[in-house]
Scaffold this active site. Structure first.
Site, short mmCIF file in Angstrom:
data_model
loop_
_atom_site.label_atom_id
_atom_site.label_comp_id
_atom_site.label_asym_id
_atom_site.label_seq_id
_atom_site.Cartn_x
_atom_site.Cartn_y
_atom_site.Cartn_z
N TYR A 189 0.81 -1.22 0.00
CA TYR A 189 0.00 0.00 0.00
C TYR A 189 0.84 1.27 0.00
O TYR A 189 0.33 2.37 0.20
CB TYR A 189 -1.00 -0.03 1.16
CG TYR A 189 -1.85 -1.28 1.12
CD1 TYR A 189 -3.03 -1.32 0.40
CD2 TYR A 189 -1.43 -2.44 1.77
CE1 TYR A 189 -3.79 -2.48 0.33
CE2 TYR A 189 -2.19 -3.61 1.70
CZ TYR A 189 -3.36 -3.61 0.98
OH TYR A 189 -4.10 -4.76 0.91
N ASP A 218 5.73 -7.55 -1.08
CA ASP A 218 4.46 -7.93 -1.71
C ASP A 218 4.63 -8.11 -3.21
O ASP A 218 5.75 -8.17 -3.74
CB ASP A 218 3.37 -6.89 -1.35
CG ASP A 218 1.99 -7.49 -1.22
OD1 ASP A 218 1.36 -7.78 -2.27
OD2 ASP A 218 1.52 -7.69 -0.08
N ASP A 219 3.55 -8.20 -3.92
CA ASP A 219 3.47 -8.37 -5.37
C ASP A 219 4.43 -7.41 -6.09
O ASP A 219 4.49 -6.23 -5.76
CB ASP A 219 2.02 -8.08 -5.76
CG ASP A 219 1.71 -8.37 -7.21
OD1 ASP A 219 2.60 -8.84 -7.92
OD2 ASP A 219 0.56 -8.12 -7.60
N LYS A 324 2.75 -14.55 2.66
CA LYS A 324 1.40 -14.04 2.41
C LYS A 324 0.89 -14.73 1.15
O LYS A 324 1.38 -14.47 0.05
CB LYS A 324 1.41 -12.52 2.25
CG LYS A 324 0.05 -11.92 1.88
CD LYS A 324 0.13 -10.40 1.84
CE LYS A 324 -1.14 -9.75 1.31
NZ LYS A 324 -1.00 -8.29 1.19
N ASP A 326 -1.91 -15.47 -1.51
CA ASP A 326 -3.01 -14.61 -1.97
C ASP A 326 -3.84 -15.29 -3.07
O ASP A 326 -3.39 -16.24 -3.70
CB ASP A 326 -2.41 -13.30 -2.49
CG ASP A 326 -3.39 -12.14 -2.38
OD1 ASP A 326 -4.55 -12.36 -2.00
OD2 ASP A 326 -2.98 -11.00 -2.69
N CYS A 367 -4.95 -14.98 2.22
CA CYS A 367 -5.59 -13.76 1.74
C CYS A 367 -6.43 -14.12 0.52
O CYS A 367 -6.05 -15.00 -0.25
CB CYS A 367 -4.50 -12.74 1.38
SG CYS A 367 -5.11 -11.13 0.89
N ARG A 382 -6.38 -12.60 6.22
CA ARG A 382 -7.03 -11.32 5.91
C ARG A 382 -8.53 -11.52 6.04
O ARG A 382 -9.07 -12.49 5.52
CB ARG A 382 -6.65 -10.88 4.51
CG ARG A 382 -5.47 -9.94 4.49
CD ARG A 382 -5.83 -8.51 4.87
NE ARG A 382 -6.70 -8.01 3.83
CZ ARG A 382 -6.27 -7.70 2.61
NH1 ARG A 382 -5.00 -7.75 2.31
NH2 ARG A 382 -7.13 -7.29 1.71
N ASP A 386 -9.16 -5.14 0.50
CA ASP A 386 -8.00 -4.26 0.63
C ASP A 386 -8.42 -2.88 1.13
O ASP A 386 -9.42 -2.34 0.66
CB ASP A 386 -7.33 -4.04 -0.74
CG ASP A 386 -6.64 -5.27 -1.25
OD1 ASP A 386 -6.97 -6.38 -0.80
OD2 ASP A 386 -5.76 -5.11 -2.12
C1 9PG Z 1 -1.22 -7.70 -4.65
C2 9PG Z 1 -2.44 -7.44 -3.78
C3 9PG Z 1 -2.08 -7.25 -2.30
C4 9PG Z 1 -3.35 -7.17 -1.49
C5 9PG Z 1 -4.21 -8.39 -1.73
C6 9PG Z 1 -4.53 -8.52 -3.21
O1 9PG Z 1 -10.56 -6.62 -6.47
N1 9PG Z 1 -9.43 -6.64 -6.97
O2 9PG Z 1 -9.24 -6.39 -8.17
C7 9PG Z 1 -8.34 -6.91 -6.14
C8 9PG Z 1 -7.07 -6.76 -6.62
C9 9PG Z 1 -6.01 -6.96 -5.76
C10 9PG Z 1 -6.25 -7.35 -4.47
C11 9PG Z 1 -7.51 -7.51 -4.01
C12 9PG Z 1 -8.58 -7.30 -4.83
O3 9PG Z 1 -5.22 -7.39 -3.60
O4 9PG Z 1 -5.40 -8.34 -1.00
O5 9PG Z 1 -3.04 -7.06 -0.11
O6 9PG Z 1 -1.28 -8.31 -1.85
O7 9PG Z 1 -3.31 -8.56 -3.96
O8 9PG Z 1 -1.57 -7.82 -5.98
#
Ligand code: 9PG
Length: 509
Positions: A189, A218-219, A324, A326, A367, A382, A386
């Site tokens: 973030y 992270d990513d 983490k 995801d 997550c 989680r 987000d």
């Molecule tokens: C990395 C992120 C972070 C984040 C995760 C996850 O709705 N959406 O399009 C959507 C996109 C990304 C997302 C959640 C929802 O975030 O929760 O903390 O790690 O991936 O890409």
């Protein structure tokens, strides 16, 4: 059959009913209760981390999220026919006398649905069609208790009913050892995918002396979703990065999405047979992100299982002790697989393999993950969508009727209604912002996020230390060191030390 609570008598259809402490145990793959509450409030519990969880008025239906092809990303597709008055695992109705009527599944793969007359519980018994059932490995994963279609029914004050439900879940699913949750600096973030080796090393320096346990990358480090190797922005590689993190005094943490794959990855290109398919034999869409579609790996496939174990072992060998994990919901997506396992068993089996490969010492944070099925295997989870450095995301919430998109308000709404999970797993409500820079949240909105972190008992931030002025840095440090006394006054109001915080705004939908 009739069930008698002190203040309430109900007609029940169930295989069997027996009293236990705090309520009744019901059995049956389908149970139904005739209730007298009419158009009351319904507690809807979403299926995975990001799925909407909230108390909703039965006389105020919400439209389904507009983008049908993205439903898996929002919730379990099986909940959509009765959306929003169906939820995953547990549901509850508000009684007139202040008690709630809670119906909670004690095994995986259940949904709870309500209308003004009936509260229903249904277990999903369907197997996913197998395309090539293997004779050497034909068995579906059996886990103790998975064949018992049990339910807990309570009529009690809200907190008592949920805490008894949590106790019963703990007996069935177990829990990891739950000390205090680690305090986490997470790159997402602040930097999103714009992470780079030099920038992270600088950040590590800036964080020196800050009371974090974990520095989580992270990513943005990987080559592709599916190709879990360092990209060109990390020229020294992941082993060196983990060493640097550890030398700075933090536990190395890494993000990955091990159950999904991008179509332009080597993994997808080399193993098209590892992908979950739809009824037309096409890859089943798991969601859209990173500029395009992504798909689900078939975790019933022995070769996928092998790849998964090797991938996790490799990342552990680099030195990352906090993972983490995801976009995990994709594991249970409807579709055709190598073996016809019941959908509800697949994710937990996959997460079990991750746990075995990672070892007992690793910290696993799930997550975008099925909630009940994470308990006992993951250390943290989680519990909401987000957060974002802005309050609402009306493109998605207002126009697309999707409350799972990144926005502080969405994160608060759902996480707040998942606090009952705290005795079972570390509940991560996502990060808190202290920076004024690159941030549209007002001081009051930032305070709500900070207070939510206190309630959930999980503290994280993504603020770059160079973005913080002296006062903000002090506030961050105070947050990380604080251990306030928490008291829940009602559904939306809490006492945090001397201060009363009212989250009633999150009820409006
Ligand atoms: C990395 C992120 C972070 C984040 C995760 C996850 O709705 N959406 O399009 C959507 C996109 C990304 C997302 C959640 C929802 O975030 O929760 O903390 O790690 O991936 O890409």
């Amino acid at each position: 059959m009739k069930i008698k609570f002190e203040n309430l008598q109900l007609a029940v259809a169930a295989g069997s009913v027996r009293p236990i402490q705090g309520g009744f145990l019901l059995s049956g793959s389908k149970v139904a209760l005739l209730h007298p509450f009419g158009y009351t409030q319904f507690y809807r519990h979403g299926y995975h981390s990001w799925s909407l969880s909230a108390w909703l008025a039965l006389d105020h239906p919400l439209p389904r999220p507009v983008l049908e092809h993205l439903w898996p990303h929002c919730d379990d597709p099986d909940l959509m026919p009765d959306y929003p008055f169906s939820g995953s695992a547990v549901g509850a109705l508000q009684g007139q006398d202040g008690n709630i009527l809670l119906l909670g599944a004690l095994s995986l793969g259940a949904r709870v649905q309500a209308d003004p007359q009936v509260l229903r519980g249904v277990y999903d018994l369907q197997a996913t069609p197998g395309v090539q059932r293997s004779e050497e490995n034909p068995a579906e994963p059996t886990q103790e208790g998975w064949q018992d279609f049990e339910w807990f029914l309570a009529y009690d004050p809200e907190q008592a009913a949920f805490s008894r439900y949590a106790e019963l879940l703990k007996q069935r699913l177990g829990t990891r050892e739950l000390g205090p949750a680690p305090r986490v600096w997470c790159s997402w973030y602040g930097l999103y995918t714009d992470i780079r080796e030099d920038l992270l090393l600088e950040t590590l320096q800036g964080l020196s002396g800050m009371p974090f346990e974990v520095f989580q990358v992270d990513d943005g480090w990987q080559q592709r979703i599916g190709d879990w190797e360092a990209n060109a922005k990390f020229p020294s590689g992941m082993l060196a990065l983990a060493e640097n993190i550890r030398r700075s005094g933090f536990t190395p943490g890494l993000w990955l999405a091990p159950f999904i794959v991008q179509p332009d990855s080597h993994l997808f290109q080399q193993h098209p047979e590892w992908i979950v398919r739809d009824e037309y034999g096409q890859p089943a869409l798991a969601g859209e992100n990173w500029g395009g579609a992504f798909y689900a790996l078939d975790l019933t496939h022995p070769q996928v299982q092998e790849w998964l174990v090797e991938t996790i072992q490799k990342i552990r060998a680099w030195g990352f002790d906090y993972l983490k994990l995801d976009f995990l919901y994709a594991a249970n997506l409807p579709g055709k697989r190598y073996q016809p396992w019941p959908r509800r068993t697949i994710f937990r089996h996959g997460l079990g393999l991750v746990r075995e490969a990672a070892g007992e010492q690793a910290y696993l944070l799930t997550c975008g993950a099925p909630v009940l099925a994470s308990i006992g295997l993951a250390d943290g989870m989680r519990i909401g969508p987000d957060v974002a450095p802005y309050w609402d995301n009306p493109d998605r919430s207002r126009y697309l009727h999707d409350f799972t998109g990144p926005a502080a308000l969405n994160a608060i709404r759902t996480s707040l209604q998942r606090l009952w999970l705290r005795p079972l797993i570390h509940t991560d409500p996502d990060v808190v912002f202290f920076r004024e820079r690159y941030n549209l949240l007002t001081p009051q909105e930032r305070n709500y996020l900070r207070d939510l972190a206190f309630l959930a008992g999980f503290k994280a931030t993504s603020d770059l230390p160079v973005w913080l002025d002296e006062g903000e840095r002090r506030a961050l440090k105070a947050f990380l060191e604080a251990d306030p006394h928490i008291e829940r006054l009602d559904r939306y109001r809490f006492r945090i030390d001397q201060k009363i915080v009212d989250f009633g705004f999150s009820q409006k939908l």
